[in-house]
Design a protein around this motif. Structure first.
Motif, PDB file in Angstrom:
ATOM      1  N   MET A   1     -28.732   9.595 -25.094  1.00 50.83           N
ATOM      2  CA  MET A   1     -27.894   9.236 -26.204  1.00 50.83           C
ATOM      3  C   MET A   1     -27.319  10.514 -26.797  1.00 50.83           C
ATOM      4  SD  MET A   1     -26.723   7.021 -28.245  1.00 50.83           S
ATOM      5  CE  MET A   1     -25.810   7.538 -29.653  1.00 50.83           C
ATOM      6  N   LEU A   2     -26.037  10.723 -26.676  1.00 50.66           N
ATOM      7  CA  LEU A   2     -25.355  11.923 -27.154  1.00 50.66           C
ATOM      8  C   LEU A   2     -25.115  11.842 -28.654  1.00 50.66           C
ATOM      9  CD1 LEU A   2     -23.846  14.585 -26.467  1.00 50.66           C
ATOM     10  CD2 LEU A   2     -21.790  13.171 -26.205  1.00 50.66           C
ATOM     11  N   VAL A   3     -25.479  12.893 -29.365  1.00 50.66           N
ATOM     12  CA  VAL A   3     -25.218  12.972 -30.807  1.00 50.66           C
ATOM     13  C   VAL A   3     -23.785  13.454 -30.995  1.00 50.66           C
ATOM     14  CG1 VAL A   3     -25.858  14.085 -32.980  1.00 50.66           C
ATOM     15  CG2 VAL A   3     -27.640  13.469 -31.323  1.00 50.66           C
ATOM     16  N   ASP A   4     -22.973  12.610 -31.620  1.00 44.82           N
ATOM     17  CA  ASP A   4     -21.571  12.920 -31.881  1.00 44.82           C
ATOM     18  C   ASP A   4     -21.434  13.680 -33.198  1.00 44.82           C
ATOM     19  OD1 ASP A   4     -18.736  12.810 -31.712  1.00 44.82           O
ATOM     20  OD2 ASP A   4     -18.721  10.986 -32.921  1.00 44.82           O
ATOM     21  N   ARG A   5     -22.193  13.231 -34.205  1.00 45.88           N
ATOM     22  CA  ARG A   5     -22.176  13.857 -35.528  1.00 45.88           C
ATOM     23  C   ARG A   5     -23.402  13.396 -36.294  1.00 45.88           C
ATOM     24  NH1 ARG A   5     -19.620   9.946 -39.429  1.00 45.88           N
ATOM     25  NH2 ARG A   5     -19.142   8.170 -38.139  1.00 45.88           N
ATOM     26  N   THR A   6     -23.705  14.073 -37.369  1.00 49.81           N
ATOM     27  CA  THR A   6     -24.780  13.640 -38.258  1.00 49.81           C
ATOM     28  C   THR A   6     -24.215  13.535 -39.661  1.00 49.81           C
ATOM     29  OG1 THR A   6     -25.530  15.889 -38.721  1.00 49.81           O
ATOM     30  CG2 THR A   6     -26.596  14.737 -36.884  1.00 49.81           C
ATOM     31  N   LEU A   7     -24.729  12.601 -40.419  1.00 47.37           N
ATOM     32  CA  LEU A   7     -24.302  12.440 -41.804  1.00 47.37           C
ATOM     33  C   LEU A   7     -25.117  13.364 -42.689  1.00 47.37           C
ATOM     34  CD1 LEU A   7     -24.085   8.537 -41.936  1.00 47.37           C
ATOM     35  CD2 LEU A   7     -22.220  10.171 -41.565  1.00 47.37           C
ATOM     36  N   GLY A  28     -41.660   8.448 -27.572  1.00 47.75           N
ATOM     37  CA  GLY A  28     -42.023   8.339 -26.168  1.00 47.75           C
ATOM     38  C   GLY A  28     -41.312   7.231 -25.415  1.00 47.75           C
ATOM     39  N   ARG A  29     -40.500   6.455 -26.101  1.00 48.65           N
ATOM     40  CA  ARG A  29     -39.751   5.342 -25.489  1.00 48.65           C
ATOM     41  C   ARG A  29     -38.361   5.856 -25.099  1.00 48.65           C
ATOM     42  NH1 ARG A  29     -38.507   0.058 -29.191  1.00 48.65           N
ATOM     43  NH2 ARG A  29     -36.681  -0.702 -28.085  1.00 48.65           N
ATOM     44  N   ALA A  30     -38.073   5.860 -23.805  1.00 42.17           N
ATOM     45  CA  ALA A  30     -36.784   6.351 -23.316  1.00 42.17           C
ATOM     46  C   ALA A  30     -35.634   5.537 -23.898  1.00 42.17           C
ATOM     47  CB  ALA A  30     -36.745   6.294 -21.793  1.00 42.17           C
ATOM     48  N   VAL A  31     -34.570   6.239 -24.286  1.00 42.81           N
ATOM     49  CA  VAL A  31     -33.355   5.583 -24.782  1.00 42.81           C
ATOM     50  C   VAL A  31     -32.168   6.145 -24.012  1.00 42.81           C
ATOM     51  CG1 VAL A  31     -34.232   5.045 -27.084  1.00 42.81           C
ATOM     52  CG2 VAL A  31     -33.125   7.227 -26.714  1.00 42.81           C
ATOM     53  N   SER A  32     -31.287   5.252 -23.573  1.00 40.96           N
ATOM     54  CA  SER A  32     -30.119   5.703 -22.822  1.00 40.96           C
ATOM     55  C   SER A  32     -28.827   5.090 -23.352  1.00 40.96           C
ATOM     56  CB  SER A  32     -30.279   5.385 -21.338  1.00 40.96           C
ATOM     57  OG  SER A  32     -30.432   3.995 -21.150  1.00 40.96           O
ATOM     58  N   SER A  33     -28.908   4.390 -24.485  1.00 37.58           N
ATOM     59  CA  SER A  33     -27.710   3.809 -25.084  1.00 37.58           C
ATOM     60  C   SER A  33     -27.889   3.769 -26.601  1.00 37.58           C
ATOM     61  CB  SER A  33     -27.472   2.389 -24.567  1.00 37.58           C
ATOM     62  OG  SER A  33     -28.467   1.509 -25.069  1.00 37.58           O
ATOM     63  N   THR A  34     -26.791   3.611 -27.292  1.00 37.99           N
ATOM     64  CA  THR A  34     -26.840   3.488 -28.752  1.00 37.99           C
ATOM     65  C   THR A  34     -27.724   2.318 -29.151  1.00 37.99           C
ATOM     66  OG1 THR A  34     -24.609   4.406 -28.926  1.00 37.99           O
ATOM     67  CG2 THR A  34     -25.438   3.197 -30.829  1.00 37.99           C
ATOM     68  N   GLN A  35     -27.579   1.199 -28.466  1.00 37.87           N
ATOM     69  CA  GLN A  35     -28.370   0.004 -28.792  1.00 37.87           C
ATOM     70  C   GLN A  35     -29.868   0.272 -28.653  1.00 37.87           C
ATOM     71  OE1 GLN A  35     -27.084  -2.772 -30.143  1.00 37.87           O
ATOM     72  NE2 GLN A  35     -29.176  -3.506 -30.419  1.00 37.87           N
ATOM     73  N   GLU A  36     -30.264   0.930 -27.569  1.00 39.68           N
ATOM     74  CA  GLU A  36     -31.690   1.238 -27.376  1.00 39.68           C
ATOM     75  C   GLU A  36     -32.204   2.184 -28.459  1.00 39.68           C
ATOM     76  OE1 GLU A  36     -32.092   2.739 -23.412  1.00 39.68           O
ATOM     77  OE2 GLU A  36     -31.999   0.745 -22.514  1.00 39.68           O
ATOM     78  N   LEU A  37     -31.394   3.165 -28.852  1.00 37.74           N
ATOM     79  CA  LEU A  37     -31.787   4.088 -29.915  1.00 37.74           C
ATOM     80  C   LEU A  37     -31.951   3.340 -31.233  1.00 37.74           C
ATOM     81  CD1 LEU A  37     -32.268   6.960 -31.047  1.00 37.74           C
ATOM     82  CD2 LEU A  37     -29.800   7.101 -31.399  1.00 37.74           C
ATOM     83  N   LEU A  38     -30.972   2.509 -31.583  1.00 39.79           N
ATOM     84  CA  LEU A  38     -31.049   1.747 -32.836  1.00 39.79           C
ATOM     85  C   LEU A  38     -32.255   0.817 -32.853  1.00 39.79           C
ATOM     86  CD1 LEU A  38     -27.276   0.878 -33.399  1.00 39.79           C
ATOM     87  CD2 LEU A  38     -28.648   2.594 -34.606  1.00 39.79           C
TER      88      LEU A  38
END
Length: 76
Positions: A1-7, A28-38
């Protein structure tokens, strides 16, 4: 999941994340999309300290932050 910006003052900024960082796991839970991160952050619930696995270029960084309520979308 690429960080585009931070608030400003966000948990991501407090964790030291920068644009261009890549978050590869939450607690420890792999995330590969915005949805998985959220979903991983939402599963932790607000006010919970979580561990993030982050890549900054070729360097692996272990970051920690405390989750917060997601702000309301502007204009809604």
């Amino acid at each position: 999941m690429l960080v585009d910006r931070t608030l400003e003052d966000s948990p991501a900024e407090q964790a030291g994340l920068r644009p261009g960082d890549v978050i590869s796991a939450v607690e420890g839970r792999a995330v590969s999309s915005t949805q998985e991160l959220l979903e991983a952050v939402a599963d932790a619930g607000p006010g919970t300290e979580i561990a993030l696995d982050v890549w900054r270029g070729s360097e692996r960084i272990a970051a920690r932050t405390t989750t917060a309520e997601r702000p309301a979308m502007a204009g809604r």
